[in-house]
Design a protein around this motif. Sequence first.
Motif, PDB file in Angstrom:
ATOM      1  N   ILE A 175       5.251   5.875   6.251  1.00  0.00           N
ATOM      2  CA  ILE A 175       6.558   5.501   6.801  1.00  0.00           C
ATOM      3  C   ILE A 175       6.388   4.451   7.896  1.00  0.00           C
ATOM      4  N   SER A 176       5.275   4.543   8.649  1.00  0.00           N
ATOM      5  CA  SER A 176       5.018   3.540   9.693  1.00  0.00           C
ATOM      6  C   SER A 176       4.845   2.146   9.087  1.00  0.00           C
ATOM      7  N   HIS A 177       4.358   2.068   7.841  1.00  0.00           N
ATOM      8  CA  HIS A 177       4.239   0.770   7.169  1.00  0.00           C
ATOM      9  C   HIS A 177       5.617   0.170   6.892  1.00  0.00           C
ATOM     10  N   ILE A 178       6.551   1.027   6.466  1.00  0.00           N
ATOM     11  CA  ILE A 178       7.910   0.556   6.176  1.00  0.00           C
ATOM     12  C   ILE A 178       8.603   0.104   7.461  1.00  0.00           C
ATOM     13  N   VAL A 179       8.482   0.923   8.514  1.00  0.00           N
ATOM     14  CA  VAL A 179       9.085   0.582   9.807  1.00  0.00           C
ATOM     15  C   VAL A 179       8.459  -0.698  10.359  1.00  0.00           C
ATOM     16  N   LEU A 234       0.830  -1.201   0.000  1.00  0.00           N
ATOM     17  CA  LEU A 234       0.000   0.000   0.000  1.00  0.00           C
ATOM     18  C   LEU A 234       0.865   1.252   0.000  1.00  0.00           C
ATOM     19  N   CYS A 235       1.939   1.219   0.784  1.00  0.00           N
ATOM     20  CA  CYS A 235       2.852   2.358   0.864  1.00  0.00           C
ATOM     21  C   CYS A 235       3.477   2.645  -0.494  1.00  0.00           C
ATOM     22  N   VAL A 236       3.912   1.589  -1.191  1.00  0.00           N
ATOM     23  CA  VAL A 236       4.594   1.767  -2.476  1.00  0.00           C
ATOM     24  C   VAL A 236       3.611   2.176  -3.569  1.00  0.00           C
ATOM     25  N   ILE A 292       4.412   5.942  -5.376  1.00  0.00           N
ATOM     26  CA  ILE A 292       4.262   6.177  -6.811  1.00  0.00           C
ATOM     27  C   ILE A 292       3.432   7.429  -7.089  1.00  0.00           C
ATOM     28  N   PRO A 293       2.241   7.589  -6.451  1.00  0.00           N
ATOM     29  CA  PRO A 293       1.503   8.844  -6.662  1.00  0.00           C
ATOM     30  C   PRO A 293       2.277  10.090  -6.247  1.00  0.00           C
ATOM     31  N   PHE A 294       3.038   9.998  -5.153  1.00  0.00           N
ATOM     32  CA  PHE A 294       3.808  11.161  -4.693  1.00  0.00           C
ATOM     33  C   PHE A 294       4.907  11.520  -5.687  1.00  0.00           C
TER      34      PHE A 294
END
Length: 340
Positions: free
Chosen positions: A252-256, A195-197, A202-204
């Motif tokens: 970022i919390s998803h990555i962490v 979801l983060c990626v 990608i949208p950012f």
Amino acid sequence: MQRCNTTLCLSVYIVTFVLGLPANVLAFYTFCKKVRQKPTPIDILLLNLTISDLLFLLFLPFKMQEVMNDMIWDMPYVLCPLSGFVFYMTIYNSTFFLTAVSVERYLGVAFPIRHSLKRRPVYAVAASIFFWIFSIAQLSIVFIVPFIGPEHSPFTTESHNASANSTSGDSRVDVCYENFTEPQLEVLLPVRLELCVVLFCIPFLISSFCYINFIRILSKLQHIDRRRRLRAMGMALGTLLVFALCFGPYNISHIVGFINWKSPDWRDQALLCSTFNACLDPLIFYFSSSAVRGNVGSVIEGVKIRLQRCMSCHLLQALCGGITKTTQDKEHTQEEINAI
């Protein structure tokens, strides 16, 4: 279990609801009116973004109730996955529509003639339908996770949970979408990373490319009014800033979480930044649409007229009261003289 400071979280939710709801309702009315009269792609995209924000705000009271109840879910279970699904789906749906608006604006200045010839509202409608379907499909994980593992079955009764907890020595209380088991984390954490990626990074990157080039091109166009050019450039920078500050910490919390293989303790606080997006989007609407600016001006003018009328009424009443009082005083004085 993650804990959200009651005062902080409740304050953010209330401010977002009080400021965001009337602003988005006004924007919704404006874009509906514009789309009915003369639809343009950017109006269709902003209308869908407004609908997404309104859905988010309508389900925000469930989060307020959860925070007030110390993160214990005491409402019917069916509302837990439903409110969570709408809450997260509308957050990520906003990233798609903000990105689509950035692409539309970039194409308008980079390829003005070619884009104007191929500019069709039906393309914006098709893109909007795709965004809604894709977001719904991606966030369906919210409905799936509770069914992973028998101990987290949504049909387990509260008494059974209590007895199981007392037997196992687990101090867990009944919460909504928290305290995941290892089998659940094995599914959830990779999905969060995806979801983060897909829904943020990608949208950012696309939005950053479009708005940076949008600003670069506008800075070279001297035939555009300076005030209008600066307003457009400020809108572009503001949108990127909102994008990064509102959606960045939560993703970022998803990555962490994926790296540490557990949900970070500060995940709920990071989610507060995403919540603010619902009351910051109307600012984007204001600078993106002259119709919204016109309606805001009409509302402000109407409020001023009503205030002036109220003040005139109060002054008139005070004046009339003073005249009546003076007349009564004169009559009373005359009565005293006659009595003497």
